[in-house]
Enzyme design. Structure first.
Site, PDB file in Angstrom:
ATOM      1  CG  ASP A 198      -2.143   0.923   0.968  1.00  0.00           C
ATOM      2  OD1 ASP A 198      -2.072   1.765   0.037  1.00  0.00           O
ATOM      3  OD2 ASP A 198      -3.135   0.831   1.706  1.00  0.00           O
TER       4      ASP A 198
HETATM    5  C1  BGC Z   1      -4.993   3.330   0.010  1.00  0.00           C
HETATM    6  C2  BGC Z   1      -5.058   2.344  -1.132  1.00  0.00           C
HETATM    7  C3  BGC Z   1      -4.840   3.071  -2.437  1.00  0.00           C
HETATM    8  C4  BGC Z   1      -3.502   3.787  -2.385  1.00  0.00           C
HETATM    9  C5  BGC Z   1      -3.169   4.569  -3.650  1.00  0.00           C
HETATM   10  C6  BGC Z   1      -3.737   4.180  -0.025  1.00  0.00           C
HETATM   11  O1  BGC Z   1      -3.803   5.191   0.914  1.00  0.00           O
HETATM   12  O2  BGC Z   1      -5.049   2.650   1.240  1.00  0.00           O
HETATM   13  O3  BGC Z   1      -6.295   1.697  -1.130  1.00  0.00           O
HETATM   14  O4  BGC Z   1      -4.892   2.177  -3.504  1.00  0.00           O
HETATM   15  O5  BGC Z   1      -3.534   4.717  -1.311  1.00  0.00           O
HETATM   16  O6  BGC Z   1      -3.980   5.659  -3.779  1.00  0.00           O
END
Ligand code: BGC
Length: 786
Positions: free
Chosen positions: A229
């Site tokens: 993530d």
């Molecule tokens: C989120 C993810 C997301 C990623 C990119 C993170 O903060 O938890 O679900 O895909 O950001 O935007």
């Protein structure tokens, strides 16, 4: 050249660089060998592709895309073919917008109704969540795009999500928190997985050998890419060792340098072969995406129509006294509530879509055979469009309560003075408390409908379409009724999942706690009867008859229980389901097969899936509380040794788990529970912990952050960046700053926070110059500029 040949031609510097991102959304490329970047983009219910400068939570607008209903909504359709259709449309948009990996679907378990991201997740039940997620994955990947189920695993709350440890016993982990991912990987064939921010039982999800190596790779046979993530990487070397492949977004080349030194400087922490193994799926993906044709665009109207169909098939009719719905032609309606002109159709955060168009009730109403009047006392029926405000459901923050805002309930109460025939039309991505339900004659719950929600809801209200959705989560009377009510430990790092497997209906049903609406509940404009259950080794067959006057669809649910058991068990658990369309007056035969998950449990004695021998109860229901048919089957056991003596676990034996003592949970956990850390801040503490920092500057920074956060709550509009920063650990500064800040500099910042200002400042300054020059040197060698 195939992937292995390419790897043989890469230098160690190139290899190390490939394992972390080049910018916000792309992995690194190696032009000399024709390896292109892989481009990632949110999101789970509509593309969020930023052109030009990307930023994490989307301050720069993204390209227009179709906003489909969110996962929490589509789960109510219980329709895998619909999930696949949405997935295919998402895949087409990804292809059109030059995206290779679509960061979704999200499938974390809804452990608590307070999780701010519940609107992005499918269900409180792993089978329903897993089947729906697998259908999205199949759809997305049918368009030569990789899907990326997320967030693996046990990421069931937003508060301090990057600085918390989910403490969960092994059997609950497997059966509740991992099963949906298992289905998405094994049945959906997912080619990417996103590792979660949090720790699971003491090690970060992205460097958790048990999750990533033992289970994901070895048991499930996953051979694709694990991507962190955004900002979730902690120890990059450890992550790569555990076969995590790409650290995102762009940590600069600090992480790559860490890897190189771990290989070459005799640290012996990782071998070049291990690095090669981690690169393989990246190169394979780059080859797979190379010839994708991005010139075709997508059909905006056709995708809008899919969004509309999905919203229709996912709306749930919760109340319909005296058949107030559907409205007859010419009914005089008065439109009230905050969402008549400004629909609430999606949630906030990384999943937010810049929709190609958005319908409103006010615009759409003229296409229906209804007469709109201004005052409620002149109307036959008042349609009240209400629900949760934007701030109530967002990534980065949990909900403060499960209430619908007070100002809306006041408006509803005022309306009842003028008219008793009120139909509520609700927008909310997760469960709410409804002490006001008696004021409504009808209640249609659209969840978060996506961009075509207005016409979809009006189609149902006027009876052009029948409601066919059923709840994919339970609706308790109050938050205090939930099993997790005493286990939210907001200020601690270790979040104990003391309720074990008893979340959602598994808890209410077993502990006999009454709910307002049970899991699997939903009304129709027609009626159904169930008969002729036959249970065989292969599964169940039965008949459903449509006994009403309209064609409609019924969602039949298969639950399995075991009354005589030496194991902790919910009274019954969902094991399969089928949505069937039946014409008025007709009957259909329905078959729901058993599969490898129907009777299994995870044994901590053998470390494998086993079957407990004996008689099982088989239930076919219209909801978890409305069982229509029941039977039984006897299974032979695969192991006789049980993991514990049930009498030592009295709360779990009865399912009454709201007040489990530390000692009892420790017995279930079967190892010592982790202690809270005390003392100075460290790089893995969250920035909100600066509240009590020794440094006055840091306390001031905390106050500014808190102030901004409070202001956004007052305004009712989430300030996503502040929410993110507030909950993120110091370490993430280096992971999210595009190479500006190294880990060494972060350590110096923490030194400042702990009251050693000059020592820390010196470290930040020297670290800055050291990092800048090291990055420059690496860049030029990587791209052969020197
Ligand atoms: C989120 C993810 C997301 C990623 C990119 C993170 O903060 O938890 O679900 O895909 O950001 O935007």
């Amino acid at each position: 050249m195939d992937a292995k040949e390419i790897i043989s031609k890469l230098t160690l510097m190139e290899k190390a660089a490939l394992l972390s991102g080049k910018n916000e959304w792309e992995s690194r490329d190696i032009p000399r060998l024709g390896i292109n970047s892989i481009s990632f983009s949110d999101g789970p219910h509509g593309l969020r592709r930023q052109e030009g400068a990307g930023d994490h939570l989307g301050l720069n607008a993204s390209l227009p895309a179709t906003c489909f209903p969110t996962a929490a909504t589509v789960a109510n359709s219980w329709d895998e073919s619909l999930g696949q259709e949405i997935g295919a449309a998402l895949g087409e948009e990804a292809l059109a917008q030059n995206v290779d990996v679509l960061l979704g679907p999200g499938l974390n378990m809804k452990r608590s109704p307070l999780c701010g991201r519940n609107f992005e997740y499918f269900s409180e039940d792993p089978i329903l969540a897993g089947k729906m997620a697998a259908s999205y994955v199949r759809g997305i990947q049918s368009r030569h795009i990789y899907a990326c189920p997320k967030h693996f695993a046990v990421n069931s709350r937003e508060y301090r999500r990057m600085a918390m440890n989910a403490v969960v016993d092994e059997r609950t982990l497997r059966e509740i928190y991992l099963t949906a991912f298992e289905i998405a990987v094994k049945e959906g064939g997912a080619k990417t997985i996103m590792s979660a921010y949090n720790e699971v039982n003491g090690s970060y999800a992205n460097e958790n050998k048990h999750l990533l190596v033992d289970i994901l790779r070895n048991e499930w046979g996953f051979d694709g890419i694990v991507v962190t993530d955004w900002g979730a990487s902690n120890d990059h070397v450890e992550g790569v060792k555990c076969q995590s492949n790409v650290e995102m977004p762009n940590p600069g080349l600090d992480s790559a340098r860490e890897l190189i030194s771990a290989v070459t400087k005799g640290e012996g922490r990782i071998t070049e072969e291990e690095i090669d193994r981690a690169i393989l799926p990246i190169i394979e993906a780059a080859i797979y995406f190379k010839d994708n044709d991005h010139t075709k665009g997508f059909d905006i109207e056709a995708h809008h129509a899919i969004a509309r169909k999905a919203a229709i098939q996912s709306a749930v009719l919760l109340k319909n006294d005296e058949d107030i719905l559907p409205l007859k032609k010419g009914t005089k309606v008065c439109l009230k509530g905050p969402f008549v002109d400004k629909p609430r159709y999606q949630g906030s955060g990384s999943s937010q879509v810049n929709s190609t168009k958005v319908e409103t009730i006010r615009q759409q109403i003229s296409s229906y055979d209804l007469t709109v009047v201004d005052s409620p006392d002149k109307a036959d029926v008042v349609l009240f469009f209400f629900g949760l405000d934007e701030i109530a459901e967002s990534e980065g923050a949990d909900r403060m309560s499960i209430d619908v805002p007070e100002y809306q309930i006041k408006e509803l109460e005022e309306l009842t003075v003028y008219n008793k025939h009120i139909v509520g039309v609700m927008s909310a991505g997760s469960s709410v408390k409804m002490p006001w339900i008696d004021k409504l004659q009808g209640l249609l719950h659209g969840y978060l409908t996506g961009q075509a929600g207005a016409s979809a809801l009006l189609d149902i209200i006027t009876g052009q379409e029948v409601p066919t959705g059923k709840l994919s989560e339970s609706y308790p009377y109050a938050y205090s009724d939930c099993s997790v009510v005493n286990y939210s430990d907001q200020d601690k790092r270790n979040l104990q999942y003391r309720e074990g497997p008893f979340i959602g209906y598994r808890y209410y049903d077993t502990a006999d706690v009454a709910v307002l609406f049970p899991f699997g509940y939903g009304l129709s404009y027609t009626s159904f009867e169930y008969s002729d259950l036959n249970v065989s080794d292969k599964g169940v067959t039965f008949t459903i008859s449509n006994t009403g006057k309209r064609d409609g669809a019924e969602i039949a649910q298969l639950y399995v229980g075991k009354k005589e058991s030496g194991l902790i068990r919910p009274k019954k658990e969902l094991k399969g389901f089928k949505k069937v369309w039946i014409k008025a007056g007709e009957s259909v035969n329905v078959e729901i097969p058993f599969d490898d998950k129907t009777f299994r449990y995870f044994s901590t004695v053998s470390g494998k899936w086993e079957i407990e021998g004996g008689e099982y109860q088989i239930y076919v229901g219209a909801s978890s509380l409305d069982i229509k048919l029941s039977g039984s089957i006897t299974k032979e056991g695969t192991i006789s040794e049980l993991p514990y003596n049930l009498d030592d676990l009295p709360s779990y034996k009865t399912g009454k788990v709201r007040n489990v003592h530390y000692e009892e949970f420790e017995k279930l956990y079967a190892r010592p529970l982790p202690e809270e850390k005390v003392g100075d801040l460290d790089i893995n503490d969250a920035l909100c912990q600066m509240k009590d920092a020794k440094s006055g500057i840091c306390r001031l920074v905390y106050k500014i952050l808190k102030n901004n956060l409070d202001k956004s709550y007052e305004k009712g509009v989430p300030d996503l960046n502040t929410m993110f920063i507030y909950n993120m650990p110091f370490r993430a500064i280096s992971k999210m700053s595009g190479g500006m800040v190294s880990r060494q500099m972060v350590e110096s910042i923490v030194t400042i926070a702990n009251g050693h200002f000059f020592k820390g400042l010196g470290g930040v300054i020297t670290g800055f110059f050291k990092n800048k020059s090291a990055n420059k040197k690496y860049e030029s060698r990587l791209y052969h500029r020197e």
